[in-house]
Scaffold this active site. Structure first.
Site, PDB file in Angstrom:
ATOM      1  CD  GLU A 157     -22.663 -27.981   1.219  1.00 28.94           C
ATOM      2  OE1 GLU A 157     -22.163 -27.326   2.158  1.00 28.94           O
ATOM      3  OE2 GLU A 157     -22.387 -29.178   1.002  1.00 28.94           O
TER       4      GLU A 157
ATOM      5  CD  GLU B   1     -20.187 -30.983  -1.696  1.00 28.92           C
ATOM      6  OE1 GLU B   1     -19.925 -31.152  -0.480  1.00 28.92           O
ATOM      7  OE2 GLU B   1     -20.032 -29.895  -2.274  1.00 28.92           O
TER       8      GLU B   1
HETATM    9  C1  LIG Z   1     -17.011 -31.643  -3.108  1.00 26.98           C
HETATM   10  O1  LIG Z   1     -16.525 -30.370  -3.455  1.00 26.98           O
HETATM   11  C2  LIG Z   1     -16.669 -29.411  -2.442  1.00 26.98           C
HETATM   12  C3  LIG Z   1     -16.341 -28.089  -3.056  1.00 26.98           C
HETATM   13  O2  LIG Z   1     -15.227 -28.118  -3.817  1.00 26.98           O
HETATM   14  C4  LIG Z   1     -15.774 -29.796  -1.300  1.00 26.98           C
HETATM   15  O3  LIG Z   1     -15.847 -28.829  -0.293  1.00 26.98           O
HETATM   16  C5  LIG Z   1     -16.256 -31.125  -0.774  1.00 26.98           C
HETATM   17  O4  LIG Z   1     -15.380 -31.593   0.219  1.00 26.98           O
HETATM   18  C6  LIG Z   1     -16.335 -32.188  -1.866  1.00 26.98           C
HETATM   19  N1  LIG Z   1     -17.093 -33.318  -1.335  1.00 26.98           N
HETATM   20  C7  LIG Z   1     -17.013 -34.550  -1.792  1.00 26.98           C
HETATM   21  C8  LIG Z   1     -17.854 -35.559  -1.131  1.00 26.98           C
HETATM   22  O5  LIG Z   1     -16.299 -34.863  -2.712  1.00 26.98           O
END
Ligand SMILES: *[C@@H]1O[C@H](CO)[C@@H](O)[C@H](O)[C@H]1NC(C)=O
Ligand SMILES: *[C@@H]1O[C@H](CO)[C@@H](O)[C@H](O)[C@H]1NC(C)=O
Ligand SMILES: *[C@@H]1O[C@H](CO)[C@@H](O)[C@H](O)[C@H]1NC(C)=O
Length: 263
Positions: free
Chosen positions: A151, A239
């Site tokens: 990001e 995400e």
């Molecule tokens: C996905 O992974 C990121 C980086 O590891 C983390 O910060 C984030 O909370 C995760 N988000 C979801 C929706 O799983």
């Protein structure tokens, strides 16, 4: 005559192997991901493993098998931390070990794997080294998806800076891997997708653009933006969280489901 027949059989076996391989290969067609030589769309559904440097315990074949067999995922996102505690910059060996354990298990279980360079800023030479290593090792597998930068934060405010970073990495990867999907980040933590849609990358194909949504923080109007962007570019929700962007707050299952339905 017998010899000719053997040669014939051998060729058939080779062609068959190629087709088998390509039957799982992903391509972008219009604004969709399609699989193999068909125009059949494929819905990728899965789980994001979260930073390997903090959640090392999930980076193994057992986790992948569990997600495949019990959650029925067809994609897993391996988020390889770059700067923070024990990330790639300070522990490359462990980062690659974690990543390769997940990739190998994904390939063995027919699960696509998003290789996420989990950072918020542009570090082109480091990213070039990372993706060169991964592509050299796995370019012949159709299960690999490259995610160029998790990001972009406020240190990378403009689409043009992101675009030139992505173009450079795409060139690096394409010299090794001519076809697997590459995920391109979008401005403001992967939310300003319309900026990418207004000026997409044209130097290559099989590119797909990133949208990250946390329904507790991000307004539903981002869905209108995404719908607009889809007129020009394909999107992937790498995400999608049912809570706030910081991972805290209540779960809003209704808004979350609206996003899942939309995607
Ligand atoms: C996905 O992974 C990121 C980086 O590891 C983390 O910060 C984030 O909370 C995760 N988000 C979801 C929706 O799983
Ligand atoms: C796919 O193709 C590569 C390169 O040609 C080959 O090494 C590999 O064994 C093939 N995999 C399958 C499952 O056929
Ligand atoms: C398999 O995919 C590769 C890469 O997209 C392509 O070059 C090749 O022609 C395909 N082979 C077959 C048999 O479709």
């Amino acid at each position: 005559m017998r010899k000719a027949m053997f040669v014939g059989l051998f060729l058939i076996a080779l062609v068959h192997m190629e087709l088998e391989n390509n039957s799982t290969r992903l391509r972008v067609k219009g604004n969709k991901i399609v699989v193999g030589n068909s125009d059949k769309g494929l819905r990728l559904r899965g789980v994001n493993l979260s930073w390997n440097n903090w959640w090392h315990q999930f980076y193994n074949a057992d986790t992948v098998r569990h997600l495949k067999n019990d959650f029925h995922v067809n994609v897993i996102r391996a988020a390889i931390g770059v700067e923070q505690d024990g990330g790639w910059e300070s522990n490359k060996q462990r980062s690659y070990d974690d990543l390769y354990a997940v990739i190998d298990a994904c390939i063995a279980n027919n699960v696509y794997v998003i290789v996420d360079w989990q950072t918020f800023s542009i570090k082109l030479s480091e990213a070039t080294e990372f993706f060169t290593n991964v592509a050299n090792k796995y370019h012949s597998s159709s299960y690999i998806i490259y995610d160029l930068l998790n990001e972009p934060d406020s240190s990378v405010p403009s689409w043009s800076a992101i675009k030139s970073y992505a173009e450079s990495l795409i060139k690096t990867i394409r010299a090794i891997d001519s076809s697997n999907l590459i995920i391109v980040p979008t401005p403001n933590w992967d939310q300003y997708v319309k900026q990418a849609a207004a000026d997409p990358i044209t130097s290559d194909s099989n590119l797909i653009y990133s949208i990250h949504i946390y329904v507790g923080t991000h307004p539903m109007s981002y869905m209108d933006d995404a719908r607009e962007a889809l007129k020009t570019i394909p999107l992937i929700g790498g995400e999608i969280g049912a809570m706030n962007a910081d991972g805290d707050g209540a779960l809003d299952v209704s808004k979350f489901n609206q996003w899942i339905d939309f995607l």
